[in-house]
Design a protein around this motif. Structure first.
Motif, PDB file in Angstrom:
ATOM      1  N   LEU A  18      36.370  18.208 -84.307  1.00 13.34           N
ATOM      2  CA  LEU A  18      35.346  17.317 -83.772  1.00 13.34           C
ATOM      3  C   LEU A  18      35.928  15.954 -83.391  1.00 13.34           C
ATOM      4  O   LEU A  18      35.617  15.396 -82.338  1.00 13.34           O
ATOM      5  N   VAL A  19      36.802  15.423 -84.266  1.00  8.62           N
ATOM      6  CA  VAL A  19      37.421  14.127 -83.990  1.00  8.62           C
ATOM      7  C   VAL A  19      38.341  14.215 -82.774  1.00  8.62           C
ATOM      8  O   VAL A  19      38.296  13.375 -81.868  1.00  8.62           O
ATOM      9  N   ALA A  20      39.207  15.249 -82.741  1.00  6.73           N
ATOM     10  CA  ALA A  20      40.166  15.392 -81.649  1.00  6.73           C
ATOM     11  C   ALA A  20      39.454  15.563 -80.311  1.00  6.73           C
ATOM     12  O   ALA A  20      39.866  14.981 -79.291  1.00  6.73           O
ATOM     13  N   ALA A  21      38.381  16.358 -80.293  1.00  8.28           N
ATOM     14  CA  ALA A  21      37.631  16.553 -79.054  1.00  8.28           C
ATOM     15  C   ALA A  21      36.970  15.252 -78.618  1.00  8.28           C
ATOM     16  O   ALA A  21      36.955  14.911 -77.423  1.00  8.28           O
ATOM     17  N   GLN A  22      36.450  14.503 -79.586  1.00  4.16           N
ATOM     18  CA  GLN A  22      35.819  13.218 -79.275  1.00  4.16           C
ATOM     19  C   GLN A  22      36.818  12.238 -78.674  1.00  4.16           C
ATOM     20  O   GLN A  22      36.475  11.426 -77.802  1.00  4.16           O
ATOM     21  N   LEU A  23      38.065  12.336 -79.123  1.00  2.00           N
ATOM     22  CA  LEU A  23      39.113  11.431 -78.611  1.00  2.00           C
ATOM     23  C   LEU A  23      39.777  11.962 -77.348  1.00  2.00           C
ATOM     24  O   LEU A  23      40.773  11.405 -76.889  1.00  2.00           O
ATOM     25  N   GLY A  24      39.248  13.045 -76.778  1.00  5.32           N
ATOM     26  CA  GLY A  24      39.701  13.509 -75.475  1.00  5.32           C
ATOM     27  C   GLY A  24      40.797  14.541 -75.468  1.00  5.32           C
ATOM     28  O   GLY A  24      41.349  14.846 -74.407  1.00  5.32           O
ATOM     29  N   ALA A  25      41.140  15.107 -76.608  1.00  2.78           N
ATOM     30  CA  ALA A  25      42.195  16.112 -76.653  1.00  2.78           C
ATOM     31  C   ALA A  25      41.659  17.482 -76.248  1.00  2.78           C
ATOM     32  O   ALA A  25      40.455  17.747 -76.287  1.00  2.78           O
ATOM     33  N   GLU A  26      42.576  18.362 -75.864  1.00  5.74           N
ATOM     34  CA  GLU A  26      42.247  19.769 -75.606  1.00  5.74           C
ATOM     35  C   GLU A  26      42.457  20.503 -76.926  1.00  5.74           C
ATOM     36  O   GLU A  26      43.573  20.623 -77.408  1.00  5.74           O
ATOM     37  N   VAL A  27      41.374  21.001 -77.497  1.00  5.11           N
ATOM     38  CA  VAL A  27      41.411  21.494 -78.870  1.00  5.11           C
ATOM     39  C   VAL A  27      41.180  23.006 -78.921  1.00  5.11           C
ATOM     40  O   VAL A  27      40.239  23.523 -78.298  1.00  5.11           O
ATOM     41  N   THR A  28      42.026  23.687 -79.680  1.00  4.42           N
ATOM     42  CA  THR A  28      41.839  25.102 -79.971  1.00  4.42           C
ATOM     43  C   THR A  28      41.820  25.283 -81.483  1.00  4.42           C
ATOM     44  O   THR A  28      42.733  24.824 -82.172  1.00  4.42           O
ATOM     45  N   VAL A  29      40.780  25.938 -81.985  1.00  6.23           N
ATOM     46  CA  VAL A  29      40.676  26.238 -83.409  1.00  6.23           C
ATOM     47  C   VAL A  29      40.925  27.733 -83.597  1.00  6.23           C
ATOM     48  O   VAL A  29      40.225  28.566 -83.013  1.00  6.23           O
ATOM     49  N   VAL A  30      41.930  28.063 -84.399  1.00  6.69           N
ATOM     50  CA  VAL A  30      42.253  29.459 -84.701  1.00  6.69           C
ATOM     51  C   VAL A  30      41.704  29.781 -86.074  1.00  6.69           C
ATOM     52  O   VAL A  30      42.066  29.142 -87.059  1.00  6.69           O
ATOM     53  N   ASP A  31      40.818  30.770 -86.144  1.00  9.11           N
ATOM     54  CA  ASP A  31      40.160  31.080 -87.413  1.00  9.11           C
ATOM     55  C   ASP A  31      39.899  32.575 -87.492  1.00  9.11           C
ATOM     56  O   ASP A  31      39.584  33.207 -86.485  1.00  9.11           O
ATOM     57  N   CYS A  32      40.022  33.137 -88.691  1.00  7.36           N
ATOM     58  CA  CYS A  32      39.872  34.583 -88.833  1.00  7.36           C
ATOM     59  C   CYS A  32      38.603  35.012 -89.552  1.00  7.36           C
ATOM     60  O   CYS A  32      38.237  36.194 -89.506  1.00  7.36           O
ATOM     61  N   ASP A  33      37.901  34.089 -90.203  1.00  8.28           N
ATOM     62  CA  ASP A  33      36.750  34.479 -91.013  1.00  8.28           C
ATOM     63  C   ASP A  33      35.422  33.921 -90.525  1.00  8.28           C
ATOM     64  O   ASP A  33      34.371  34.472 -90.824  1.00  8.28           O
ATOM     65  N   GLY A  34      35.433  32.831 -89.800  1.00 10.55           N
ATOM     66  CA  GLY A  34      34.216  32.146 -89.403  1.00 10.55           C
ATOM     67  C   GLY A  34      34.328  30.678 -89.748  1.00 10.55           C
ATOM     68  O   GLY A  34      34.822  30.329 -90.821  1.00 10.55           O
ATOM     69  N   LEU A  35      33.888  29.805 -88.835  1.00 10.41           N
ATOM     70  CA  LEU A  35      34.025  28.370 -89.081  1.00 10.41           C
ATOM     71  C   LEU A  35      33.217  27.956 -90.308  1.00 10.41           C
ATOM     72  O   LEU A  35      32.141  28.477 -90.578  1.00 10.41           O
ATOM     73  N   GLY A  36      33.777  27.006 -91.020  1.00  6.70           N
ATOM     74  CA  GLY A  36      33.250  26.615 -92.321  1.00  6.70           C
ATOM     75  C   GLY A  36      34.194  27.031 -93.420  1.00  6.70           C
ATOM     76  O   GLY A  36      34.255  26.404 -94.472  1.00  6.70           O
ATOM     77  N   GLY A  37      34.953  28.117 -93.157  1.00  7.41           N
ATOM     78  CA  GLY A  37      35.960  28.564 -94.109  1.00  7.41           C
ATOM     79  C   GLY A  37      35.366  28.975 -95.436  1.00  7.41           C
ATOM     80  O   GLY A  37      34.164  29.230 -95.573  1.00  7.41           O
ATOM     81  N   ALA A  38      36.227  29.037 -96.446  1.00  4.35           N
ATOM     82  CA  ALA A  38      35.785  29.438 -97.781  1.00  4.35           C
ATOM     83  C   ALA A  38      34.720  28.490 -98.311  1.00  4.35           C
ATOM     84  O   ALA A  38      33.799  28.910 -99.017  1.00  4.35           O
ATOM     85  N   SER A  39      34.812  27.217 -97.970  1.00  6.42           N
ATOM     86  CA  SER A  39      33.846  26.244 -98.470  1.00  6.42           C
ATOM     87  C   SER A  39      32.422  26.644 -98.122  1.00  6.42           C
ATOM     88  O   SER A  39      31.514  26.546 -98.946  1.00  6.42           O
ATOM     89  N   VAL A  40      32.227  27.114 -96.896  1.00  4.27           N
ATOM     90  CA  VAL A  40      30.889  27.468 -96.436  1.00  4.27           C
ATOM     91  C   VAL A  40      30.547  28.922 -96.728  1.00  4.27           C
ATOM     92  O   VAL A  40      29.423  29.250 -97.109  1.00  4.27           O
TER      93      VAL A  40
END
Length: 479
Positions: A18-40
């Motif tokens: 969220l921060v990187a996208a807000q600052l104008g970067a091209e962002v790719t998130v690689v995730d295998c389980d679902g965003l939020g991770g174990a915490s969520v």
């Protein structure tokens, strides 16, 4: 445009995105389980949802008679002392899973709406940094296909997974880790919890409240050995009073199925039997098979990634955040590490991570919340501080609500009165710690806390009262 690849979609990963996208970067998130991770999906959100039900049960059981509540039912008079409410664990766990998935979907929507791309798969670093400073991340999807993504910076936020004892492997039915308990349809009749840290204590207290007969096996001399000793003592006394069997200085060596029961063998040869066993013996970082060391990322002996206070690793252009770093396994800390990493790499203003301003909470009943310097720091001479502890028994709102257990403790510097730490043991301590956290973060004094208005009656009034007592002692020149 600066290219950022984030491996892992937990709090450290998605907050960084969220921060990187807000600052104008091209962002790719690689995730295998679902965003939020174990915490969520399997840890913080599910466990606290389960605990929310347990809190209602505890509050009702412990105070409905004192508060004058009448429960009309068909229970024969001779059994009136028996529990008059119960729980449908299958329904509770279905709600837990539903809320966890909903939270994950909300996070995914926020990240994609911010402009980040989400790729499903497992990511690993590919070799050394290129001459232009970029790095390659190889993403392997579930079907075996691979994609190479070029990044100017990579954030590793892959979290951890439950540690296992070789002779106590979870089977998902009777021997469980904390990710598997939400598949239970019926309440464990006799639950053995191995491990008395935060996870073990939270689940032990929750299942005790839900109606299980709980045995808590602790290898240390007390519950919650890493927490404030006064707070741990209150919680252990509460556990025992509510009927929990707390076994101190008892190390579990194995757990095995024996028919429809579980037998846990201790290091001294004793054997404990129950219907279920929950293993809560820590976590292992998810760093294996990611090409980290080959890329120049230094690891600790525990497998955690070494980072500095702005989340940099030893490899240029590679950052790390969250449980994978071994620094305070808290979602709030992971999120802050991820944000700091992006602020630093993208050239925005950044303040290094300051662990002495981190507030933390143990979601037992009562809750235990802490911030800043601890009693252990004071006792070890790491900081010179005055300490005042005030039991909640003296608080008028606590009396009204039937709250008997808990206290407020504040640490301040002698002479200046600047607040450097605090402990709250109370229902909703996670909310009450916030004014003390603000004081620690902003170097406020006990005088400033004491002079701020509080609602009467309120539990927060005890915070102001402790501050007044510290101010009086300072004025009197007491040590």
């Amino acid at each position: 445009m600066t290219r950022i690849v984030i491996i892992g979609g937990g709090p450290g990963g998605y907050e960084a995105a969220l921060v990187a996208a807000q600052l104008g970067a091209e962002v790719t998130v690689v995730d295998c389980d679902g965003l939020g991770g174990a915490s969520v999906l399997t840890d913080c959100v599910p466990s606290k949802t389960l605990i929310a039900t347990a809190e209602v049960m505890t509050t009702f059981d412990s105070s409905y008679q004192e508060l004058g509540i009448i429960v009309a039912d068909d229970t024969p008079h001779i059994e009136q002392a028996a529990r008059v409410v119960g729980v449908d664990l299958g329904k509770v766990n279905r709600r837990v899973k539903r809320l966890a998935l909903a939270q994950s979907h909300d996070i995914t929507a926020s990240v994609t709406r911010a402009g980040a791309r989400v790729v499903r798969g497992r990511g690993r670093l590919d070799g050394q940094q290129a001459t232009d400073g970029s790095r390659k991340v190889i993403v392997r999807a579930a079907d075996g296909t691979e994609e190479t993504i070029v990044a100017d910076a990579v954030l590793i936020a892959t979290g951890g997974h439950p540690r296992e004892i070789p002779d106590a492997k979870p089977d998902g039915e009777r021997i469980l880790n904390w990710t598997q308990v939400y598949d239970l349809d019926e309440l464990p009749e006799e639950l053995i919890v191995v491990g008395s840290g935060v996870t073990g204590a939270e689940f032990a207290g929750a299942y005790q409240a839900l109606g299980s007969r709980v045995t808590l096996v602790s290898s240390r001399d007390r519950v919650l050995p890493g927490e404030d000793p006064d707070a741990a003592a209150v919680l252990e006394e509460v556990f025992r009073r509510r009927g929990m069997n707390v076994m101190a200085r008892s190390r579990a060596e194995s757990a095995k199925r024996v028919g429809d029961r579980v037998e846990v063998t201790l290091s001294d040869g004793r054997v404990i039997s129950g219907t279920h066993c929950l293993m809560a013996v820590g976590a292992v970082p998810n760093t294996a098979g990611m090409g980290l060391e080959e890329a120049g990322v230094r690891l600790k002996d525990s497998g955690h990634i070494r980072t500095d206070r702005v989340s940099r690793t030893s490899a240029p252009g590679v950052y790390a955040a969250g449980d994978v770093t071994g620094i305070f396994a808290l979602a709030s800390v992971a999120a802050m590490q991820g944000r700091i990493a992006m602020y630093h790499f993208l050239g925005d203003a950044v303040a290094p991570l300051n662990l002495k301003t981190v507030s933390a909470n143990v979601f037992t009943d009562p809750e235990i919340a802490t911030v800043g310097y601890s009693q252990a720091d004071v006792d070890a001479g790491k900081i010179d501080a005055r300490v005042v502890k005030l039991p909640l028994l003296r608080n008028p709102r606590a009396k009204m609500q039937g709250i008997r257990d808990g206290f407020v403790k504040i640490f301040c510097r002698p002479g200046t009165g600047i607040v450097v730490g605090g402990v709250v043991v109370s229902p909703r301590a996670s909310e009450l710690i916030h004014p003390i956290s603000i004081a620690v973060d902003n170097n406020l004094t006990v005088e400033q806390i004491a002079n701020a208005f509080t609602v009467y009656p309120s539990l927060s009034g005890s915070i102001a009262e402790v501050a007044r007592q510290l101010h009086t002692r300072k004025a009197a020149g007491e040590a």
